[in-house]
Design an enzyme around this catalytic site. Structure first.
Site, short mmCIF file in Angstrom:
data_model
loop_
_atom_site.label_atom_id
_atom_site.label_comp_id
_atom_site.label_asym_id
_atom_site.label_seq_id
_atom_site.Cartn_x
_atom_site.Cartn_y
_atom_site.Cartn_z
CE LYS A 66 -52.61 48.09 82.78
NZ LYS A 66 -52.71 49.67 82.73
CG ASP A 103 -50.97 52.33 80.61
OD1 ASP A 103 -51.03 52.16 79.03
OD2 ASP A 103 -50.78 51.17 81.14
#
Ligand code: ATR
Length: 274
Positions: A66, A103
């Site tokens: 990420k 997220d």
């Protein structure tokens, strides 16, 4: 023409993203193919470019890539910039790589929409000060909780977050012991302790009456954190399956311009917490 998407991670065999996105595509009659790719640990950037150059339209990114996904982007969103991490890329003309991080919005949507746990005016505690917490801070702050606290094993890392986010959020930061005497309506475990099965040193009285305990890890049943919560009398416990599905819906919308209904995917992926 069929548009291609993929999730990149290492390992990737466990990923539910191909299933979720194919359910979304069926439900919305979108002509897409979504696969899973496992680049070598030092091969993320090459894998992204190869996928894009072969006509891929966008990717999801999971551990451990990420941070690299954020770095490869030419146009990151503000929340990706603040998180220092991206979980979604979209490829445009002229080599453009847009990045976002869904997220946190997925978490907030799961809490408020699926679990009926509104955050406005509530006392919210995030355990952990890593990437998972970083991604959650802005979206939770946007819901205007009464208090947003971050506690971490290494207190200095939590304090560093407070400084990094000072312009955007008023955080209370500490180690775990300093939480003694405080209680919270929503307690979210954003540490990786759910994966290692470690127990967190949480003080007594942490959960307010009617509190929700939320484990970001999914599919592991009752983790030590959720067991701790239950032992403290908490009746509302949840794992991160809804966060996973809701962040996927955000990504799908960003790519395809329409938000899929998430109920079918949620039902398919939910594993009872026993
Ligand atoms: P992620 O991107 O998943 O958040 P990370 O950036 O490596 O991963 O952060 C992991 C978080 O879990 C950190 O807050 C870490 O605490 P430290 O900063 O003190 O290392 C926390 N963590 C991991 N294992 C833990 C454990 N056994 N007990 C308590 N905290 C733990």
């Amino acid at each position: 023409m069929t548009d291609r998407y993929a999730v990149l991670g290492h390992p990737i065999g466990h990923s539910k993203s191909p299933l979720i996105h194919s359910l979304f595509a069926q439900a919305t009659a979108q002509d897409i193919v979504y696969t899973a790719i496992e680049p070598a640990l030092d091969g993320f950037a090459d894998a992204v470019r190869a996928f894009r150059d072969s006509g891929g339209r966008g990717i999801n990114v999971t551990l451990p890539f990420k941070l690299q996904a954020f770095e490869i982007a030419s146009a990151p969103s503000e929340r990706a910039r603040l998180a220092g991490a991206a979980n979604c890329l979209r490829f445009g003309d002229g080599g453009l790589i847009e990045a976002d991080n869904f997220d946190g919005v997925g978490l907030v949507r799961d809490l408020q929409h699926n679990l009926a746990a509104p955050l406005a005016g509530k006392r919210v505690l995030l355990l952990g000060a890593g990437g998972a917490t970083r991604g959650a801070l802005l979206p939770i702050t946007a819901e205007q909780p009464q208090l947003l606290a971050v506690a971490n094993r290494t207190a200095d890392k939590a304090h560093a977050l407070r400084r990094d986010f000072a312009a955007h959020a008023a955080l209370q930061t500490s180690g775990y012991a300093e939480l003694a005497g405080q209680s919270f309506d929503v307690v979210i475990n954003a540490t990786s302790s759910g994966l290692s099965q470690d127990t967190l040193p949480l003080p007594d009285g942490l959960f307010a009456p009617g509190a929700l305990a939320y484990e970001m890890v999914y599919g592991k049943g009752l983790t030590p954190f959720l067991r701790q919560a239950q032992a403290a009398g908490v009746q509302r416990v949840a794992d991160g399956v809804g966060m996973l599905v809701e962040q996927a819906a955000e990504a799908f919308q960003w790519w395809r311009g329409m938000r899929p209904d998430t109920a079918a995917a949620l039902q398919r992926l939910t594993v009872p917490l026993v």
